[in-house]
Scaffold this motif. Sequence first.
Motif, PDB file in Angstrom:
ATOM      1  N   ARG A 485       0.814  -1.216   0.000  1.00 52.77           N
ATOM      2  CA  ARG A 485       0.000   0.000   0.000  1.00 52.77           C
ATOM      3  C   ARG A 485       0.849   1.268   0.000  1.00 52.77           C
ATOM      4  N   VAL A 486       1.855   1.292   0.855  1.00 52.67           N
ATOM      5  CA  VAL A 486       2.606   2.526   1.094  1.00 52.67           C
ATOM      6  C   VAL A 486       3.968   2.504   0.399  1.00 52.67           C
ATOM      7  N   GLU A 487       4.777   1.499   0.729  1.00 54.84           N
ATOM      8  CA  GLU A 487       6.146   1.479   0.235  1.00 54.84           C
ATOM      9  C   GLU A 487       6.218   1.336  -1.289  1.00 54.84           C
ATOM     10  N   VAL A 488       5.228   0.667  -1.859  1.00 54.52           N
ATOM     11  CA  VAL A 488       5.237   0.469  -3.313  1.00 54.52           C
ATOM     12  C   VAL A 488       4.234   1.395  -3.990  1.00 54.52           C
ATOM     13  N   PHE A 489       2.949   1.210  -3.681  1.00 53.23           N
ATOM     14  CA  PHE A 489       1.886   1.933  -4.391  1.00 53.23           C
ATOM     15  C   PHE A 489       2.032   3.449  -4.245  1.00 53.23           C
ATOM     16  N   CYS A 490       2.022   3.929  -3.016  1.00 58.53           N
ATOM     17  CA  CYS A 490       2.065   5.382  -2.797  1.00 58.53           C
ATOM     18  C   CYS A 490       3.396   5.985  -3.231  1.00 58.53           C
ATOM     19  N   ASN A 491       4.486   5.301  -2.919  1.00 55.78           N
ATOM     20  CA  ASN A 491       5.794   5.868  -3.250  1.00 55.78           C
ATOM     21  C   ASN A 491       6.004   5.986  -4.763  1.00 55.78           C
ATOM     22  N   ILE A 492       5.591   4.960  -5.501  1.00 60.87           N
ATOM     23  CA  ILE A 492       5.790   5.012  -6.957  1.00 60.87           C
ATOM     24  C   ILE A 492       4.986   6.152  -7.568  1.00 60.87           C
ATOM     25  N   ILE A 493       3.737   6.307  -7.142  1.00 62.90           N
ATOM     26  CA  ILE A 493       2.924   7.401  -7.688  1.00 62.90           C
ATOM     27  C   ILE A 493       3.489   8.750  -7.258  1.00 62.90           C
ATOM     28  N   ASP A 494       3.959   8.837  -6.011  1.00 59.72           N
ATOM     29  CA  ASP A 494       4.569  10.097  -5.556  1.00 59.72           C
ATOM     30  C   ASP A 494       5.811  10.431  -6.381  1.00 59.72           C
ATOM     31  N   TRP A 495       6.618   9.424  -6.648  1.00 53.36           N
ATOM     32  CA  TRP A 495       7.808   9.660  -7.471  1.00 53.36           C
ATOM     33  C   TRP A 495       7.422  10.068  -8.894  1.00 53.36           C
ATOM     34  N   GLN A 496       6.365   9.441  -9.407  1.00 53.92           N
ATOM     35  CA  GLN A 496       5.906   9.799 -10.752  1.00 53.92           C
ATOM     36  C   GLN A 496       5.439  11.253 -10.784  1.00 53.92           C
ATOM     37  N   LEU A 497       4.674  11.662  -9.776  1.00 51.76           N
ATOM     38  CA  LEU A 497       4.216  13.054  -9.705  1.00 51.76           C
ATOM     39  C   LEU A 497       5.391  14.011  -9.537  1.00 51.76           C
ATOM     40  N   GLN A 498       6.353  13.605  -8.727  1.00 55.04           N
ATOM     41  CA  GLN A 498       7.523  14.454  -8.524  1.00 55.04           C
ATOM     42  C   GLN A 498       8.311  14.621  -9.824  1.00 55.04           C
ATOM     43  N   GLU A 499       8.459  13.524 -10.566  1.00 52.86           N
ATOM     44  CA  GLU A 499       9.161  13.605 -11.844  1.00 52.86           C
ATOM     45  C   GLU A 499       8.418  14.513 -12.822  1.00 52.86           C
ATOM     46  N   LEU A 500       7.084  14.412 -12.843  1.00 53.93           N
ATOM     47  CA  LEU A 500       6.305  15.279 -13.728  1.00 53.93           C
ATOM     48  C   LEU A 500       6.491  16.746 -13.356  1.00 53.93           C
ATOM     49  N   ASN A 501       6.469  17.038 -12.071  1.00 53.09           N
ATOM     50  CA  ASN A 501       6.652  18.426 -11.633  1.00 53.09           C
ATOM     51  C   ASN A 501       8.055  18.936 -11.948  1.00 53.09           C
ATOM     52  N   ASP A 502       9.056  18.053 -11.768  1.00 50.02           N
ATOM     53  CA  ASP A 502      10.432  18.477 -12.023  1.00 50.02           C
ATOM     54  C   ASP A 502      10.707  18.640 -13.515  1.00 50.02           C
ATOM     55  N   ARG A 503      10.163  17.735 -14.314  1.00 55.53           N
ATOM     56  CA  ARG A 503      10.451  17.768 -15.747  1.00 55.53           C
ATOM     57  C   ARG A 503       9.731  18.912 -16.446  1.00 55.53           C
ATOM     58  N   PHE A 504       8.495  19.179 -16.055  1.00 53.37           N
ATOM     59  CA  PHE A 504       7.704  20.202 -16.729  1.00 53.37           C
ATOM     60  C   PHE A 504       7.810  21.530 -15.985  1.00 53.37           C
ATOM     61  N   TYR A 505       9.045  21.945 -15.785  1.00 51.63           N
ATOM     62  CA  TYR A 505       9.272  23.185 -15.060  1.00 51.63           C
ATOM     63  C   TYR A 505       8.858  24.402 -15.872  1.00 51.63           C
ATOM     64  N   GLU A 506       8.753  24.267 -17.216  1.00 49.14           N
ATOM     65  CA  GLU A 506       8.380  25.418 -18.035  1.00 49.14           C
ATOM     66  C   GLU A 506       6.982  25.927 -17.719  1.00 49.14           C
ATOM     67  N   VAL A 507       6.150  25.069 -17.121  1.00 47.32           N
ATOM     68  CA  VAL A 507       4.770  25.459 -16.856  1.00 47.32           C
ATOM     69  C   VAL A 507       4.708  26.671 -15.938  1.00 47.32           C
ATOM     70  N   THR A 508       5.735  26.899 -15.155  1.00 49.81           N
ATOM     71  CA  THR A 508       5.725  28.006 -14.199  1.00 49.81           C
ATOM     72  C   THR A 508       6.272  29.299 -14.793  1.00 49.81           C
ATOM     73  N   THR A 509       6.719  29.293 -16.029  1.00 53.31           N
ATOM     74  CA  THR A 509       7.330  30.486 -16.598  1.00 53.31           C
ATOM     75  C   THR A 509       6.274  31.494 -17.017  1.00 53.31           C
ATOM     76  N   ASP A 510       6.718  32.745 -17.130  1.00 50.13           N
ATOM     77  CA  ASP A 510       5.813  33.817 -17.558  1.00 50.13           C
ATOM     78  C   ASP A 510       5.298  33.579 -18.972  1.00 50.13           C
ATOM     79  N   LEU A 511       6.134  32.988 -19.793  1.00 56.07           N
ATOM     80  CA  LEU A 511       5.737  32.771 -21.181  1.00 56.07           C
ATOM     81  C   LEU A 511       4.518  31.863 -21.271  1.00 56.07           C
TER      82      LEU A 511
END
Length: 666
Positions: A485-511
């Motif tokens: 439940r936690v060590e696998v399921f939640c952590n993998i999804i959290d890492w996936q969300l973190q990767e999406l936030n880190d990779r798509f950093y352009e979304v925060t730009t003024d442009l």
Amino acid sequence: MSHFNHEWFDDIYHDWLEYSVRKDAVYCLYCYLFKDHNTNQGGGETFSTIGFKSWNKKGGLDKHIGLPNSIHNHSKKKCQDLLQQRWSIQFAFERQSNKLKHGYYMRLSASVDVVRLFISQGFAFRGHDEYKSSLSRGKFLEILSWYAKKCDKIRDYVLKHAPIETVKAIIEELNGDYFGLLVDESFDVSRKEQMAIIFHYIDKMGFVMERLIDIVHVEDTSASSLKEAIFNLLAQHSLSPLSVHGQCYDGASNMQGEINGLKMLIRRESKSAHSIHCFSHQLQITLVGVSKKCVEVGKLVVLISNIFNVLGSSFKRMDNLRDSQKSTIQVALDMGELRIGRGLNQQLGLSRACDTHWGSHYKSFNNFIIIIDERAKAMGHLEACQTFEIAFMLDLMRDILAITNELNKCLQKKEQDIANAMLLVEVAKRRLQVLRDDERDSLIAKVSTFCIKHDVLIPNFEEPYISSLRSLRKLANYTILHHYRVEVFCNIIDWQLQELNDRFYEVTTDLLHGIACLNPINSFSCFDIRKVMRMAELYPDDFDESNMIILQNQLTSYIVDVHERFSNLNGLCDLSKRLVQTKKHSNYPLIFNLVKLALLLLGATASIERAFSAMKFIKNDLRSEMSDDFFSGCLVPYLEKDVFDKISNDVIIKTFQDMKPRRIQL
């Protein structure tokens, strides 16, 4: 001279009698032109060179005319033949020439038509044996013989001209406006590095267009070499680097380097050439990032890849696998578990995953789950997979990748603008969050059902979890259920969300915030004049101080004007078309300019990938020796069929005629 009157001779002498004022003598025009000077008949040289001075005595003129077979009448006949052009040699040649031209034109037209067919379908032109005695001379000659019976060898000329006219039509459609660049390189079947260059622009009707301009062989893939090749192409078509107002590349260092990458080299030439890292490429890399953080995911990817390699290396194993699939499908159909219909229950292949191949992991995991059955287990190939942990990881990763794979497909659409791409990324994040919060227990239940069906041992979830990486003496202080439940399921999804936030950093730009404000979705709910003005400031070459003042006034009027009228639009592409259709682009030219700039910021390089897919089809193992010009001549019209189809045969034939002197000129 004064006593000569031409009216005296208008009866039978007017058509040949000529009077010389200086010599006061008359001459015979027929004899002067056509008489044989070796004969003395008909007055000798009197009427041809010396002159007949007794012109007042008509008897001498009648004597010169003589009988029907006289020299005069023979000369007259020759003159009449000359004046009758339809019987002349020149007319006979011209009549023959027109016939040849017509036949030549028909053969050229037939050749061009067949070349069009071959280009549009990507067929090979050359045959193995093209001699006349051959029973199979190759597709081109055989079809042309069937179509026109004769062939002028213009294939190479038409192919050389086809991309020229196609690109010329694209440049005319561009009409000197600015455009975005999509560039990527890949090697072909002959191991040559090929760089594909695509223009992304807005046409006169407001439609978003993506056109392949050329595919260039580059010996060096450094950023400076790629820039030189691109700028040479722009100069060839009389385009300025300042017209580049958008760039989109994958994550390669020679493209995305912040100091000497291609995007920065072009930015130095054009300040408005803003660059976006391909969203689809970033999305796929997120899985690579998760697999590096999570040991279970990394092991799963390696395991599936190894099993596919083992199965795919033996045709006997593949035959057994196909038989197993057929038996499983038949049993499921008999039990009513599967529906019957066209396109359903197809045979599945073994799709190997690739780190940067869009959607490849999802397809691999999905096919792998489906092909697990009793026959496969009896074969002994999948024994390593018959554990609850592998089944749980497979289902979890399939659910996660199903969300990101749907996003991948949307990002690869040709008319997908950056504003919608940003919204789709946010939707994917929300779906992942819902999966994390609400579907933990349902996933465990689904995997348990799967394990019961395939006789896989289900662990006791209340027992302490024992990690394979730890000593058996060191038990974890949490249960197996907590682990999944936690060590696998939640952590993998959290890492996936973190990767999406880190990779798509352009979304925060003024442009991109400014682009989101221009998006008409939900009746311009995100519209913010301040953010749009900030976006305009990022294009100093297009908006000076006076334009900024005018833009602010236009934005105030614009939102009042279109807020309700354009409320049903689904993105910037629809907005661009509607502005042109309603003539609002002329009322708000600066805003329309901003909309075009927003559309020139690309979210995915899918068109480049399509070009590389076509490259493998055009240049294959049987056609690996084709020259670069010939290759480009086949690929550009093949991909841009709609442009090439609008080019008439007469245009191609005219350029073919103008290339060098021909035996027959049309």
